[in-house]
Design a protein around this motif. Structure first.
Motif, PDB file in Angstrom:
ATOM      1  N   VAL A 107       7.412   2.961   3.311  1.00  0.00           N
ATOM      2  CA  VAL A 107       7.559   1.822   2.950  1.00  0.00           C
ATOM      3  C   VAL A 107       8.830   1.108   3.671  1.00  0.00           C
ATOM      4  O   VAL A 107       8.662   0.079   4.178  1.00  0.00           O
ATOM      5  N   LEU A 108       9.808   1.842   4.051  1.00  0.00           N
ATOM      6  CA  LEU A 108      10.924   1.301   4.899  1.00  0.00           C
ATOM      7  C   LEU A 108      10.441   0.981   6.286  1.00  0.00           C
ATOM      8  O   LEU A 108      10.925  -0.130   6.846  1.00  0.00           O
ATOM      9  N   THR A 109       9.791   1.736   6.803  1.00  0.00           N
ATOM     10  CA  THR A 109       9.204   1.607   7.977  1.00  0.00           C
ATOM     11  C   THR A 109       8.385   0.030   8.420  1.00  0.00           C
ATOM     12  O   THR A 109       8.634  -0.884   9.045  1.00  0.00           O
TER      13      THR A 109
ATOM     14  N   ILE B 168       0.739  -1.247  -0.069  1.00  0.00           N
ATOM     15  CA  ILE B 168      -0.114   0.220   0.202  1.00  0.00           C
ATOM     16  C   ILE B 168       0.753   1.160   0.144  1.00  0.00           C
ATOM     17  O   ILE B 168       0.650   2.325  -0.738  1.00  0.00           O
ATOM     18  N   GLU B 169       1.818   1.227   0.887  1.00  0.00           N
ATOM     19  CA  GLU B 169       2.598   2.457   0.975  1.00  0.00           C
ATOM     20  C   GLU B 169       3.687   2.553  -0.338  1.00  0.00           C
ATOM     21  O   GLU B 169       3.812   3.667  -0.792  1.00  0.00           O
TER      22      GLU B 169
ATOM     23  N   LEU C 148       3.903   5.894  -2.598  1.00  0.00           N
ATOM     24  CA  LEU C 148       5.142   6.138  -3.165  1.00  0.00           C
ATOM     25  C   LEU C 148       5.109   6.469  -4.780  1.00  0.00           C
ATOM     26  O   LEU C 148       5.578   7.495  -5.431  1.00  0.00           O
ATOM     27  N   LEU C 149       4.525   5.486  -5.515  1.00  0.00           N
ATOM     28  CA  LEU C 149       4.565   5.549  -7.020  1.00  0.00           C
ATOM     29  C   LEU C 149       3.431   6.706  -7.297  1.00  0.00           C
ATOM     30  O   LEU C 149       4.002   7.359  -8.342  1.00  0.00           O
TER      31      LEU C 149
ATOM     32  N   ASP D 266       8.668  11.314   2.800  1.00  0.00           N
ATOM     33  CA  ASP D 266       7.717  10.603   3.697  1.00  0.00           C
ATOM     34  C   ASP D 266       7.163   9.210   3.226  1.00  0.00           C
ATOM     35  O   ASP D 266       6.921   8.334   3.972  1.00  0.00           O
ATOM     36  N   GLU D 267       6.816   9.195   1.996  1.00  0.00           N
ATOM     37  CA  GLU D 267       6.302   7.878   1.428  1.00  0.00           C
ATOM     38  C   GLU D 267       7.341   6.817   1.625  1.00  0.00           C
ATOM     39  O   GLU D 267       7.117   5.550   1.885  1.00  0.00           O
ATOM     40  N   LEU D 268       8.660   7.073   1.125  1.00  0.00           N
ATOM     41  CA  LEU D 268       9.595   6.107   1.167  1.00  0.00           C
ATOM     42  C   LEU D 268       9.954   5.824   2.632  1.00  0.00           C
ATOM     43  O   LEU D 268      10.192   4.619   2.774  1.00  0.00           O
TER      44      LEU D 268
END
Length: 104
Positions: free
Chosen positions: A59-61, A32-33, A37-38, A54-56
């Motif tokens: 995703v990493l989180t 979803i994240e 990002l996309l 923020d979106e990256l």
């Protein structure tokens, strides 16, 4: 455990969010994240660097939480995968090409 993973786990523990963090839910959250990002790049080459960051981070989180849940070291599994990639994509055959390994 990285300082980032420790901080993420502290925030989730303080808020009692671990109950929502099954392997399946975390994997869904990564996807979803990644979609969010996309979206930052959806309509062309211009993008908001702050939003991308923020979106990256989101995703990493979720990737770090999933790795922790699975009991794997993120850095170690990345290094292992890179070793496999080196074998699949020898420099002399793959340099400058996007061809899949089985077609090199």
């Amino acid at each position: 455990m990285s300082s980032a993973t420790k901080a993420i786990k502290a925030i989730t523990a303080d808020r009692e969010w671990e109950q929502f963090h099954s392997e399946e839910n975390l994997a869904k959250s990564v996807a979803i994240e990644a979609g969010e990002l996309l979206q930052c790049f959806q309509w062309g080459v211009e993008f908001d660097p702050g939003r991308v960051q923020d979106e990256l981070a989101d995703v990493l989180t979720y990737c770090l939480l999933l790795a922790d849940k699975l009991g794997v070291d993120p850095e170690q599994i990345v290094l292992q995968k890179l070793a496999v990639t080196r074998e699949k994509y020898p420099v002399d055959k793959a340099r400058g090409r996007s061809t899949k390994y089985d077609a090199l």
